[in-house]
Design a protein around this motif. Structure first.
Motif, mmCIF file in Angstrom:
data_model
loop_
_atom_site.group_PDB
_atom_site.id
_atom_site.type_symbol
_atom_site.label_atom_id
_atom_site.label_comp_id
_atom_site.label_asym_id
_atom_site.label_seq_id
_atom_site.Cartn_x
_atom_site.Cartn_y
_atom_site.Cartn_z
ATOM 1 N N PRO A 275 0.817 -1.224 0.000
ATOM 2 C CA PRO A 275 0.000 0.000 0.000
ATOM 3 C C PRO A 275 0.849 1.273 0.000
ATOM 4 C CG PRO A 275 -0.842 -1.575 1.603
ATOM 5 C CD PRO A 275 0.461 -2.114 1.121
ATOM 6 N N GLN A 276 2.041 1.171 0.614
ATOM 7 C CA GLN A 276 2.905 2.358 0.603
ATOM 8 C C GLN A 276 3.418 2.661 -0.796
ATOM 9 O OE1 GLN A 276 5.986 1.492 3.479
ATOM 10 N NE2 GLN A 276 4.497 1.248 5.135
ATOM 11 N N ILE A 277 3.805 1.594 -1.505
ATOM 12 C CA ILE A 277 4.272 1.811 -2.886
ATOM 13 C C ILE A 277 3.129 2.390 -3.720
ATOM 14 C CG2 ILE A 277 5.255 0.722 -4.945
ATOM 15 C CD1 ILE A 277 6.242 -1.555 -3.167
ATOM 16 N N ARG A 278 1.952 1.834 -3.514
ATOM 17 C CA ARG A 278 0.788 2.287 -4.270
ATOM 18 C C ARG A 278 0.502 3.757 -3.982
ATOM 19 N NH1 ARG A 278 -2.979 -1.754 -2.937
ATOM 20 N NH2 ARG A 278 -3.819 -0.467 -1.267
ATOM 21 N N ASP A 279 0.614 4.061 -2.721
ATOM 22 C CA ASP A 279 0.376 5.436 -2.303
ATOM 23 C C ASP A 279 1.361 6.390 -2.970
ATOM 24 O OD1 ASP A 279 -1.147 7.123 -0.636
ATOM 25 O OD2 ASP A 279 0.676 7.423 0.579
ATOM 26 N N GLU A 280 2.629 5.961 -2.969
ATOM 27 C CA GLU A 280 3.623 6.831 -3.598
ATOM 28 C C GLU A 280 3.382 6.922 -5.100
ATOM 29 O OE1 GLU A 280 7.840 5.922 -3.310
ATOM 30 O OE2 GLU A 280 8.252 7.698 -4.545
ATOM 31 N N PHE A 281 2.977 5.812 -5.685
ATOM 32 C CA PHE A 281 2.699 5.794 -7.123
ATOM 33 C C PHE A 281 1.703 6.901 -7.471
ATOM 34 C CE2 PHE A 281 -0.014 4.472 -10.656
ATOM 35 C CZ PHE A 281 0.898 4.105 -11.625
#
Lengths: 257, 639, 234
Positions: B532-538
């Protein structure tokens, strides 16, 4: 390794195109040509520029989607190799590399290195098949195919439809492509019933698509990632003559539905 | 069992279910077929065969693919072969044996009735393909040749050199183009499905983006068939084509289609190892190589000698040692895991120590280089092209890579998802392979679904359902189109600092490290925090250049990676919840004393089906229990 | 609809069939092959006739008399066949050239040829050169319009020997025969393949027969002007 790339950039089908020059730095010999292009595109995006559009998909030399003219050679300098299977170890550090799209009237440029090859699909749709409606087939082993015929059919059937033959041909001819399909299906016993109409229709469609004629330079065979033999073109011509000679007037103009 | 998961398995003995079902199905009057439109998304084996077969029946058809031609679909890359229970070799094969092997190979996580039907239709597939002119290998007498493949003890695999997938796909493609030429089917290449449209709870069409012009349009229909392949690219590096993606099935999932067993992802044991960070994909070497090649690593840790200087006594032919009866032909999941083990022990070879040898020296001694060249010439060439090493002289180096996804949209016996009217075929559905697919079975399943199942079951759906006429001006379509355009606009407007590929690589690494060949609770929990963190940064920091109204490959990728970032989380969640090891899903906490997968049939003999419940909601986990009436549940053993 | 034109065009009547044939690129190539092979046959006979020069003046002049008087009607028939062949060959070539050029409206910056030979690439200009040469040759030795030396009707030997003593006449002939040799080196080989009667071979570009034919024709024709020029024949 380091390379200077001169890449054909063209914003759209009707836009004027020109070469742009990019430096590809930090390239390893184990990178494929497309991975080198990926690296260039990554750096273009980071610099806020538009990446180079190019077609690719399987990257293992079988789907036929990739293809570029590399230093004036379709799919680059390695014989029997698609662009995705061309590795940078075959270039010399510091080389200048010119990259252009396939060029043919039948393959209009869509953007940069991406061209429209739907003409090939239409050539197949015109007759490059054996009519075999689902479900009606008899047991597979009731059709005997000699090993050498099966091998010949497979040699021709290896075509990946990439369009390098057209791109390399000084006449922009699709004879190797059409010939390969005609040979594949025409060698097999299953393909005999439609053999005559197949060759007539496919050649008519090929002409309709504004491909040029074959003058036997042999460039197509050299460019072909599957090294398909020029013999398929001779075979296509022979079939054509025979078909024209022996095809009778059809009772109704309904095609072969 | 949830009412939403009625598999609709017909009654009667297993061998009669399909015939009985075919008879009981509703037929559609030929004159009425013309009035019904069927959309097929994807043009691989399943999609092209389904589209061609149904257009031939007289339905109005449209078929979509994102490539420039339907002939490019990734089925084309399958090398080894296609199984069929023809028993031409008289070596004891039968429909029942193929059925049995497939259920067992799938580690008892597939539906018996579906698998039996698959084995039955395998017979028709070979007949159909030969009739179309697929140049299968032949014996000198003109009969079809077979080989044994991927852990099977009978020779039931039909093949066309190392290009079986290509030849089968071209057969289906030609049948499809024939229908296009006759005007019965319209093909939309360079077109990507971006949403599924439901009206009154039924699938009634799709929203697509024309990848050349960027135009977003809708297509209304009576039935939608998704044949969009697998989602292995969630790992970034896989043997899939670069364009292979989960977008179509993911958007269907978000419209309510259940997603079954997402964590069942197959790692193929014989791929060319990664050569560096730049790597964009991994290349598979056909499993048929294991028929003659012997897999080994040095006995000693960190042995840096070149392979030909390592004496016989200091080599560990670990597959032959651990699995004496199957040896180098052990099933894919087992061979992959064994390779990982020896590399984890520090005995791997090649750069980074992630590789094992596949050695043909003995086979060349026994059969001669000529025979080996005849059998594997094109594979050896491909290997040499990529690695610059000559496998006739030096052993190949191989390492496992993500290859196939057994999971996919849940479907009932009719291949219909939990959304009425939405059918799913081929790798995109979850149906036949359980927790592990056997070699040469993917081509079989794709064509079985497309040629012989979908044409019947779609007719049954149309014949038994009252479908109001709808067209693309319905508000459901205009709303979906707007949502699609907004999402595209959002992606373009972020203008962040990182490229799409960098996010994809990051996600892939997390997936491979924590949800790859071996999984455990700690790792999966960790992955569920990071993804979810990667997604958020994306969504904050991705940089998608260009505009929506043109050919924009970065934009295409961005949309696909955005979906992978959501799917990745679901895969990890499913892997976490399945507290057992089975087939390709190996949980380190659940293994037998000698390191084999330990199933928990009491608690997990079911299909896990995930139901979407809204943005930022944990999806609901439903279960379809699996009953084994014909194949006796047993511990898989290949020793 | 895609492919529908090709599918509908199969009702093949006789007239329609001829039109279909002529309209297709393959049909035109076949016309070029057949007419080309007819011309190859002619030049082969022509060469054999020429070589009688080495026997004696009388022999050559007798041969000419035989052609023009004894089998005059046959000669005219041959001339008509040749003329039709030449016209069809040139018309088809011109049309195909136009089609081929149109097939690539935008060229490459530089194309690195991998297989094309000097012969295959010079077919078009070489063909034009040969056509111009044939006109020159007819004006020189058939009609006597071009007179490097005074023309003696009926005395072929004198006209030949007189003409080839002039350096530029010999030069034109020798250059033209190089063009002819190259044209046949590619044309004789490719004609057979265009007609589809060649057997499949591992190396389809090998062409021993076409090579021999090209060399024999080149040498057999060139030897006459060179022999005269260097005074081996007086």
């Amino acid at each position: 390794m380091k390379f200077t790339l001169h890449v054909w950039r063209q914003a759209g089908p009707t836009a004027a195109g020109a070469f742009s020059t990019y430096e590809a730095t930090d390239i390893s010999g184990d990178m494929s040509f497309l991975e080198m292009m990926d690296a260039v595109n990554e750096s273009l995006i980071e610099r806020g520029e538009q990446p180079v559009a190019f077609d690719h998909d399987c990257r293992e030399g079988i789907c036929g989607m990739c293809g570029m003219m590399i230093n004036g050679i379709a799919h680059g300098p390695m014989r029997a190799t698609a662009t995705c299977q061309l590795f940078m170890r075959h270039f010399t550090d510091g080389d200048a590399i010119y990259i252009e799209p396939w060029r043919a009237r039948a393959f209009p440029v869509i953007k940069d290195l991406v061209v429209d090859r739907s003409a090939f699909d239409r050539v197949i749709a015109a007759g490059g098949y054996i009519t075999a409606p689902t479900g009606g087939a008899r047991d597979a082993n009731t059709i005997l195919v000699s090993k050498s015929d099966a091998d010949d059919a497979m040699d021709a059937a290896a075509c990946i439809g990439c369009g390098a033959c057209v791109a390399a041909c000084p006449n922009g001819s699709a004879s190797l492509f059409a010939g390969a399909k005609i040979a594949h299906l025409g060698v097999l016993p299953q393909g005999q019933a439609e053999r005559r109409q197949r060759v007539l229709r496919m050649i008519a469609q090929m002409d309709e698509e504004a491909f040029g004629g074959c003058t036997w330079h042999g460039e197509c065979h050299e460019a072909c990632p599957k090294a398909i033999s020029l013999d398929v073109i001779a075979r296509m011509n022979g079939d054509y003559l025979r078909a024209l000679w022996t095809t009778h007037e059809e009772k109704q103009e309904q095609g072969a539905g | 069992m949830s009412a939403r998961l009625d598999a609709r398995i017909p009654g009667g003995p297993i061998a009669e279910k399909w015939d009985r079902h075919k008879f009981e199905m509703k037929l559609v009057n030929p004159a009425n077929k013309r009035k019904h439109t069927i959309l097929v998304v994807g043009s691989g084996l399943a999609g092209a065969s389904a589209a061609a077969s149904r257009a031939a029946l007289g339905y109005q058809g449209k078929c979509f693919c994102f490539q420039d031609s339907p002939r490019r679909a990734h089925s084309i890359a399958a090398q080894g072969g296609i199984n069929a229970a023809k028993n031409y070799q008289n070596d004891g094969d039968s429909v029942y044996r193929l059925f049995y092997d497939t259920v067992k190979g799938g580690d008892f996580r597939s539906r018996e009735a579906n698998v039996y039907r698959l084995a039955q239709t395998s017979l028709n597939i070979i007949d159909q393909c030969v009739a179309q002119g697929v140049p299968f290998a032949r014996e000198y007498g003109g009969l079809l040749a077979n080989r044994s493949f991927g852990g099977a003890q009978v020779s039931r695999t039909f093949y066309a050199r190392g290009q079986t997938g290509q030849q089968l796909l071209l057969g289906a493609y030609q049948a499809l183009e024939r229908q296009v030429g006759l005007g019965h089917l319209r093909m939309y290449p360079r077109t990507e499905m971006l949403d599924l449209v439901l009206i009154d709870g039924r699938a009634r069409g799709i929203v697509v983006r024309d990848l050349v012009t960027g135009e977003v349009t809708s297509h209304a229909a009576d039935v939608v068939v998704l044949a969009t392949g697998g989602y292995g690219n969630v790992f970034y590096l896989s043997t899939n084509a670069k364009g292979s993606n989960c977008t179509a099935i993911w958007r269907a999932y978000k419209r309510g289609a259940g997603f079954a067993n997402p964590c069942f992802t197959q790692i193929h044991p014989t791929c060319i190892p990664q050569s560096g960070e730049h790597q964009s994909k991994l290349t598979l070497m056909s499993e048929s190589l294991r028929n003659d090649g012997r897999v080994w690593v040095p006995k000693q840790k960190g042995d840096a000698r070149p392979p030909n200087q390592i004496p016989e006594a200091e080599r560990d032919y670990y597959l032959e040692r651990k699995y004496p009866s199957f040896g180098n032909l052990s099933p894919r999941d087992i061979a992959s895991r064994a390779a990982k083990e020896v590399c984890d022990e520090g005995r791997g070879v090649g750069p980074g120590g992630r590789g094992v040898y596949l050695d043909f020296a003995d086979a060349i001694k026994r059969l001669g280089e000529h025979t080996i060249r005849e059998r594997y010439g094109n594979l050896f060439e491909m290997y040499e092209r990529i690695t610059a090493e000559n496998p006739y002289r030096v052993p190949m180096r191989i390492y496992p890579a993500v290859h196939y996804t057994m999971g996919g949209l849940w479907v009932d016996y009719n291949l219909m998802s939990t959304i009425p009217g939405l059918h799913v075929a081929g790798e995109a559905n979850f149906s036949d392979h359980g927790a592990n697919r056997l070699g040469a079975s993917a081509l079989m399943q794709g064509l079985a679904d497309g040629y012989f199942v979908i044409p019947y079951t779609v007719g049954d759906y149309i014949g038994s359902t009252k479908l109001e006429r709808v067209d693309a001006s319905h508000p459901a379509f205009t709303d979906a189109e707007r949502a699609v355009s907004e999402r595209t606009a959002t992606l373009l407007a972020i203008e962040g600092k990182r490229t799409v590929d960098s996010f994809h690589r990051e996600l892939g690494k997390v997936m491979w490290d924590y949800c790859g060949m071996a999984r455990n609770e700690t790792g999966l929990t960790h992955a569920l925090e990071i993804i979810p963190q990667i997604r958020d940064e994306f969504w904050r920091n991705v940089d998608v250049p260009g505009s929506a109204a043109e050919l924009n490959q970065a934009l295409e990728k961005a949309g696909r990676v955005a979906d992978f970032l959501e799917l990745g989380e679901l895969i990890c969640r499913d892997a976490l919840e399945r507290r057992e090891s089975c087939g390709a899903h190996f949980r380190e906490e659940f293994e037998t004393p000698d390191g084999e997968a330990l199933r928990d049939d009491a608690h997990f003999s079911h299909v896990a089906v995930w139901q979407y419940r809204g943005e930022n909601q944990t999806p609901e986990r439903l279960e379809e229990p699996l009953e084994f009436e014909n194949v006796h549940l047993s511990q898989r053993s290949y020793k | 609809m895609a492919g529908s034109r090709a599918q509908a065009s199969l009702g093949v009547g006789r007239v329609h069939r001829a039109r279909l044939f002529w309209q297709s690129t393959v049909g035109k190539k076949i016309v070029m092959s057949v007419t080309g092979l007819i011309m190859v046959g002619f030049v082969l006979l022509h060469m054999i006739g020429n070589l009688q020069l080495f026997e004696s003046a009388a022999r050559l002049n007798a041969y000419s008399h035989f052609l023009h008087h004894t089998i005059n009607e046959l000669l005219w028939l041959v001339r008509i066949v040749l003329l039709v062949s030449v016209v069809l060959h040139i018309v088809a070539a011109a049309q195909l050239t136009r089609i081929d050029r149109a097939a690539r409206p935008v060229g490459y910056r530089k194309q690195d040829r991998q297989a094309a030979t000097v012969a295959s690439r010079s077919m078009r200009w070489g063909g034009v050169a040969i056509a111009l040469f044939v006109i020159f040759h007819l004006l020189h030795l058939t009609t006597g319009t071009i007179q490097p030396v005074p023309y003696a009707p009926g005395d072929v030997y004198a006209n030949v020997v007189g003409g080839f003593r002039v350096w530029w006449v010999t030069l034109i002939y020798v250059l033209a025969m190089i063009a002819l040799g190259l044209h046949i080196f590619h044309g004789a080989w490719s004609s057979i393949r265009t007609l589809g009667v060649s057997r499949p071979r591992p190396e389809p570009t090998r062409r021993p027969v076409a090579t021999l034919l090209a060399v024999v024709l080149w040498a057999g024709f060139s030897i006459v002007p060179l022999a005269v020029f260097f005074g081996w024949v007086r």
